[in-house]
Design an enzyme around this catalytic site. Sequence first.
Site, PDB file in Angstrom:
ATOM      1  N   GLY A 253      20.368 -19.676  32.937  1.00 56.46           N
ATOM      2  CA  GLY A 253      20.294 -20.940  32.196  1.00 56.46           C
ATOM      3  C   GLY A 253      21.212 -20.964  30.983  1.00 56.46           C
ATOM      4  O   GLY A 253      21.936 -20.019  30.695  1.00 56.46           O
TER       5      GLY A 253
ATOM      6  N   ASP B 257      15.995 -15.614  38.473  1.00 48.91           N
ATOM      7  CA  ASP B 257      16.162 -17.054  38.316  1.00 48.91           C
ATOM      8  C   ASP B 257      16.175 -17.639  39.718  1.00 48.91           C
ATOM      9  O   ASP B 257      16.466 -16.927  40.688  1.00 48.91           O
ATOM     10  CB  ASP B 257      17.504 -17.319  37.583  1.00 48.91           C
ATOM     11  CG  ASP B 257      17.601 -18.715  36.992  1.00 48.91           C
ATOM     12  OD1 ASP B 257      17.463 -19.690  37.753  1.00 48.91           O
ATOM     13  OD2 ASP B 257      17.822 -18.828  35.782  1.00 48.91           O
TER      14      ASP B 257
ATOM     15  N   ASP C 195      11.717 -17.728  43.172  1.00 48.28           N
ATOM     16  CA  ASP C 195      10.965 -18.815  42.545  1.00 48.28           C
ATOM     17  C   ASP C 195       9.762 -18.173  41.859  1.00 48.28           C
ATOM     18  O   ASP C 195       8.824 -17.718  42.523  1.00 48.28           O
ATOM     19  CB  ASP C 195      10.514 -19.837  43.586  1.00 48.28           C
ATOM     20  CG  ASP C 195       9.749 -20.986  42.931  1.00 48.28           C
ATOM     21  OD1 ASP C 195       9.457 -20.901  41.708  1.00 48.28           O
ATOM     22  OD2 ASP C 195       9.422 -21.962  43.636  1.00 48.28           O
TER      23      ASP C 195
ATOM     24  N   SER D  80       9.375 -23.018  21.405  1.00 43.96           N
ATOM     25  CA  SER D  80      10.320 -24.065  20.989  1.00 43.96           C
ATOM     26  C   SER D  80       9.901 -24.624  19.634  1.00 43.96           C
ATOM     27  O   SER D  80       8.697 -24.745  19.351  1.00 43.96           O
ATOM     28  CB  SER D  80      10.306 -25.180  22.026  1.00 43.96           C
ATOM     29  OG  SER D  80      10.906 -26.339  21.505  1.00 43.96           O
TER      30      SER D  80
ATOM     31  N   THR E 175       9.865 -27.574  18.989  1.00 43.15           N
ATOM     32  CA  THR E 175       9.169 -28.846  19.237  1.00 43.15           C
ATOM     33  C   THR E 175       7.653 -28.723  19.060  1.00 43.15           C
ATOM     34  O   THR E 175       6.971 -29.739  18.955  1.00 43.15           O
ATOM     35  CB  THR E 175       9.441 -29.385  20.657  1.00 43.15           C
ATOM     36  OG1 THR E 175       9.014 -28.400  21.599  1.00 43.15           O
ATOM     37  CG2 THR E 175      10.906 -29.710  20.870  1.00 43.15           C
TER      38      THR E 175
ATOM     39  N   TYR F 114       5.817 -31.046  27.119  1.00 41.59           N
ATOM     40  CA  TYR F 114       6.670 -29.881  26.857  1.00 41.59           C
ATOM     41  C   TYR F 114       6.158 -29.114  25.630  1.00 41.59           C
ATOM     42  O   TYR F 114       5.921 -27.901  25.702  1.00 41.59           O
ATOM     43  CB  TYR F 114       8.114 -30.344  26.636  1.00 41.59           C
ATOM     44  CG  TYR F 114       9.065 -29.230  26.272  1.00 41.59           C
ATOM     45  CD1 TYR F 114       9.579 -28.377  27.243  1.00 41.59           C
ATOM     46  CD2 TYR F 114       9.465 -29.041  24.952  1.00 41.59           C
ATOM     47  CE1 TYR F 114      10.465 -27.353  26.904  1.00 41.59           C
ATOM     48  CE2 TYR F 114      10.347 -28.030  24.605  1.00 41.59           C
ATOM     49  CZ  TYR F 114      10.840 -27.187  25.583  1.00 41.59           C
ATOM     50  OH  TYR F 114      11.709 -26.176  25.233  1.00 41.59           O
TER      51      TYR F 114
ATOM     52  N   LYS G   1       4.352 -25.279  25.246  1.00 38.92           N
ATOM     53  CA  LYS G   1       4.830 -24.184  24.402  1.00 38.92           C
ATOM     54  C   LYS G   1       3.726 -23.707  23.449  1.00 38.92           C
ATOM     55  O   LYS G   1       3.619 -22.516  23.163  1.00 38.92           O
ATOM     56  CB  LYS G   1       6.076 -24.618  23.618  1.00 38.92           C
ATOM     57  CG  LYS G   1       7.287 -24.908  24.513  1.00 38.92           C
ATOM     58  CD  LYS G   1       7.730 -23.684  25.318  1.00 38.92           C
ATOM     59  CE  LYS G   1       9.016 -23.908  26.082  1.00 38.92           C
ATOM     60  NZ  LYS G   1       9.432 -22.748  26.877  1.00 38.92           N
TER      61      LYS G   1
HETATM   62  N1  LIG Z   1      18.112 -25.092  25.106  1.00 38.79           N
HETATM   63  C1  LIG Z   1      17.417 -25.279  23.983  1.00 38.79           C
HETATM   64  O1  LIG Z   1      17.911 -25.921  23.062  1.00 38.79           O
HETATM   65  C2  LIG Z   1      16.054 -24.672  23.811  1.00 38.79           C
HETATM   66  C3  LIG Z   1      15.399 -24.864  22.582  1.00 38.79           C
HETATM   67  C4  LIG Z   1      14.125 -24.333  22.424  1.00 38.79           C
HETATM   68  C5  LIG Z   1      13.535 -23.608  23.443  1.00 38.79           C
HETATM   69  N2  LIG Z   1      14.194 -23.439  24.624  1.00 38.79           N
HETATM   70  C6  LIG Z   1      13.541 -22.667  25.670  1.00 38.79           C
HETATM   71  O2  LIG Z   1      14.408 -21.605  26.052  1.00 38.79           O
HETATM   72  C7  LIG Z   1      14.259 -21.354  27.441  1.00 38.79           C
HETATM   73  C8  LIG Z   1      15.605 -21.451  28.133  1.00 38.79           C
HETATM   74  O3  LIG Z   1      16.127 -22.759  27.926  1.00 38.79           O
HETATM   75  P1  LIG Z   1      17.540 -23.193  28.541  1.00 38.79           P
HETATM   76  O4  LIG Z   1      18.096 -24.249  27.666  1.00 38.79           O
HETATM   77  O5  LIG Z   1      18.348 -22.004  28.858  1.00 38.79           O
HETATM   78  O6  LIG Z   1      17.054 -23.909  29.892  1.00 38.79           O
HETATM   79  P2  LIG Z   1      17.819 -24.021  31.290  1.00 38.79           P
HETATM   80  O7  LIG Z   1      17.178 -25.136  32.035  1.00 38.79           O
HETATM   81  O8  LIG Z   1      19.294 -24.060  31.083  1.00 38.79           O
HETATM   82  O9  LIG Z   1      17.450 -22.642  31.966  1.00 38.79           O
HETATM   83  C9  LIG Z   1      16.185 -22.393  32.499  1.00 38.79           C
HETATM   84  C10 LIG Z   1      16.385 -21.504  33.696  1.00 38.79           C
HETATM   85  O10 LIG Z   1      15.097 -21.236  34.257  1.00 38.79           O
HETATM   86  C11 LIG Z   1      15.237 -21.263  35.648  1.00 38.79           C
HETATM   87  N3  LIG Z   1      13.966 -21.599  36.273  1.00 38.79           N
HETATM   88  C12 LIG Z   1      13.232 -22.721  36.077  1.00 38.79           C
HETATM   89  N4  LIG Z   1      12.154 -22.698  36.872  1.00 38.79           N
HETATM   90  C13 LIG Z   1      12.207 -21.546  37.571  1.00 38.79           C
HETATM   91  C14 LIG Z   1      11.384 -20.957  38.565  1.00 38.79           C
HETATM   92  N5  LIG Z   1      10.288 -21.577  39.037  1.00 38.79           N
HETATM   93  N6  LIG Z   1      11.723 -19.754  39.060  1.00 38.79           N
HETATM   94  C15 LIG Z   1      12.849 -19.127  38.636  1.00 38.79           C
HETATM   95  N7  LIG Z   1      13.677 -19.636  37.715  1.00 38.79           N
HETATM   96  C16 LIG Z   1      13.356 -20.835  37.189  1.00 38.79           C
HETATM   97  C17 LIG Z   1      16.289 -22.337  35.944  1.00 38.79           C
HETATM   98  O11 LIG Z   1      16.899 -22.145  37.227  1.00 38.79           O
HETATM   99  C18 LIG Z   1      17.243 -22.159  34.780  1.00 38.79           C
HETATM  100  O12 LIG Z   1      18.346 -21.323  35.099  1.00 38.79           O
HETATM  101  C19 LIG Z   1      13.221 -22.341  27.950  1.00 38.79           C
HETATM  102  O13 LIG Z   1      11.956 -21.721  27.949  1.00 38.79           O
HETATM  103  C20 LIG Z   1      13.274 -23.461  26.927  1.00 38.79           C
HETATM  104  O14 LIG Z   1      12.069 -24.171  26.888  1.00 38.79           O
HETATM  105  C21 LIG Z   1      15.453 -23.955  24.833  1.00 38.79           C
END
Ligand SMILES: NC(=O)c1ccc[n+]([C@@H]2O[C@H](COP(=O)([O-])OP(=O)(O)OC[C@H]3O[C@@H](n4cnc5c(N)ncnc54)[C@H](O)[C@@H]3O)[C@@H](O)[C@H]2O)c1
Length: 300
Positions: A11, A32, A47, A111, A113, A142, A146
Amino acid sequence: MSRVVVTGGAGRLGRSVVTALAEAGHEVVSIDRGSLEGMPATQLSVDLLDLDAAAAAFAEIRPDAVVHLAAIAVPGALPDPDIYRINTQLVWSVLQAALASGATKMLLASSPTVMGYGSPSGWEPQYLPLDEKHPTAPWNGYGASKVAMEQIVQMAVRQHGHRTRFGAFRPCYVIAPEEWAGAPTQQGHTVAERIANPELSAVALFNYVDARDAGEFVDAWIRKADDVPNGSTFFVGAPDALYDGDTADGIRQYLPAAAGAADQLSGTQSVFSSDNAEQLLGWRAKRLWRDELVREGVTA
Ligand SMILES: NC(=O)c1ccc[n+]([C@@H]2O[C@H](COP(=O)([O-])OP(=O)(O)OC[C@H]3O[C@@H](n4cnc5c(N)ncnc54)[C@H](O)[C@@H]3O)[C@@H](O)[C@H]2O)c1
């Protein structure tokens, strides 16, 4: 060196976490649903909602540490009940698989949030900058997922804390390295557009962190988890706000409901304090938007 599983390693945040951990000398396995070319990690396509598949993958890897990032990461991407169910189910699935595999450290991505900003009913902080002691007030599926995750972390400390270290971190709006040069950020806008139109960033209180800094935070936590209180929560953000001016002015103009606490901020200070991470782990974000943003080929 530890063997570390990163869930969601493909991700936006995961890619930089995997890279930072590999550069720090860890052996990294990304689990992932998807995969990416060129990652410095073994990649397993699983998954994680499938309990048996998750347990089998972790049993084979036998990680020392687990970093759980996999989630539906965008509020509103699915209906609230679905985001809540999927994100909490992922936490349970990964927690059980990690514990059964013998992992002794587990860090989970929460997060900012959870604070509840952006609520349609209005939002007012009790004080600024926000720190980990400020009450949470989630207003969507969401944020609620969290908060539930953070509660599960505290539960896990009570149940398993005698042999496993747990932590939760709240990364601010993650900017991946290519996004400084114009790739779209999570909400679809470029960083330059977020600076030019402060309303885009005001909704998240002008928060941000470079994904590489967040990756280095994860490494710092893995190295020092034995020395900090079990179950600690950390804001992980840049020390300044993603706003071209004094933060307090930005709050008064774009978030009038929070203006009462704006005077508590000075200069370009972030609305979120990452002092806990600095004091407990010696981590501080190094990459600031004024240095990183590439505007028309010229660094800001
Ligand atoms: N991006 C941000 O600004 C941000 C801010 C605060 C918190 N977060 C948290 O950080 C974490 C990563 O965020 P991100 O921006 O990289 O999100 P993203 O959507 O880019 O990455 C999430 C990854 O999780 C994988 N995934 C989802 N469901 C899955 C499953 N059932 N089995 C296997 N893999 C699965 C997806 O394929 C994806 O690659 C998350 O928990 C998100 O809530 C992100």
